[in-house]
Design a protein around this motif. Structure first.
Motif, mmCIF file in Angstrom:
data_model
loop_
_atom_site.group_PDB
_atom_site.id
_atom_site.type_symbol
_atom_site.label_atom_id
_atom_site.label_comp_id
_atom_site.label_asym_id
_atom_site.label_seq_id
_atom_site.Cartn_x
_atom_site.Cartn_y
_atom_site.Cartn_z
ATOM 1 N N LYS A 17 0.767 32.382 -1.105
ATOM 2 C CA LYS A 17 1.931 32.005 -0.627
ATOM 3 C C LYS A 17 1.757 30.780 -0.180
ATOM 4 N N TYR A 23 -0.638 32.116 -7.629
ATOM 5 C CA TYR A 23 -0.093 33.512 -7.493
ATOM 6 C C TYR A 23 -0.145 34.119 -8.808
ATOM 7 N N TYR A 75 5.340 43.656 3.649
ATOM 8 C CA TYR A 75 5.938 42.300 3.444
ATOM 9 C C TYR A 75 5.564 41.621 2.093
ATOM 10 N N PRO A 76 4.039 41.810 1.584
ATOM 11 C CA PRO A 76 3.830 41.080 0.355
ATOM 12 C C PRO A 76 4.707 41.443 -0.911
ATOM 13 N N TYR A 78 7.700 42.745 -0.809
ATOM 14 C CA TYR A 78 9.137 42.332 -0.480
ATOM 15 C C TYR A 78 9.162 40.738 -0.887
ATOM 16 N N TYR A 79 8.095 39.956 -0.429
ATOM 17 C CA TYR A 79 8.107 38.687 -0.872
ATOM 18 C C TYR A 79 7.916 38.455 -2.371
ATOM 19 N N SER A 80 7.316 39.167 -2.884
ATOM 20 C CA SER A 80 6.996 39.283 -4.453
ATOM 21 C C SER A 80 8.382 39.622 -5.259
ATOM 22 N N THR A 82 11.533 39.357 -3.940
ATOM 23 C CA THR A 82 12.502 38.512 -3.690
ATOM 24 C C THR A 82 12.487 37.159 -4.000
ATOM 25 N N ASN A 83 11.112 36.763 -4.353
ATOM 26 C CA ASN A 83 10.956 35.141 -4.742
ATOM 27 C C ASN A 83 10.551 35.035 -5.949
#
Length: 144
Positions: A17, A23, A75-76, A78-80, A82-83
């Motif tokens: 991140k 990534y 959270y990881p 969700y981040y993956s 939404t980004n």
């Protein structure tokens, strides 16, 4: 904490991140199965997590486990989702290599794998491999 895959996975996620490492699909695959299995362990088949630090045993209450799950497992994911993360060409199935390193580390530390998460380790391993296999089938056969 090094005995738990969540520690390895979350550290890997934070390094990616903040652009300290790439990534990759390996990390995406790890995030998906860690999120699924972490959620299963916390919500469907809840166990008491015992954190051993030096000579202290810490038994966090259930609400702390839920908050920890949301931050460390969910959270990881969700981040993956939404980004717009760059999808490189490395197969996510190679995530079995870092998983093997984690298993080897726990073996050398003489961890009791069944007591680590309070679930039969063979079932946990088969679940991880099933999720990795399903993602591979989707990516290589259905999506392409």
């Amino acid at each position: 904490m090094i005995r738990y895959w969540s520690y390895w996975n979350f550290t890997w996620f934070l390094l990616a991140k903040y652009n300290m490492i790439e990534y990759s699909n390996l990390l995406k695959c790890s995030i998906v199965f860690t999120s699924c299995i972490g959620g299963y362990i916390v919500y469907i088949y809840p166990r008491r997590l015992r954190i051993t630090y030096l000579s202290y045993n810490i038994l966090p209450p259930y609400y702390v486990m839920v908050i920890g799950d949301l931050i460390i497992h969910q959270y990881p994911l969700y981040y993956s989702l939404t980004n717009n993360v760059i999808d490189n060409k490395i197969c996510g199935g190679l995530v079995t290599l870092p998983l093997g390193g984690w298993v080897l580390t726990n073996y050398l530390l003489k961890s009791d794998f069944d007591k680590l998460y309070g679930i039969n380790f063979k079932n946990l391993t088969l679940s991880c491999l099933g999720i990795i296999g399903a993602m591979g089938i989707y990516k290589h056969l259905i999506k392409n």
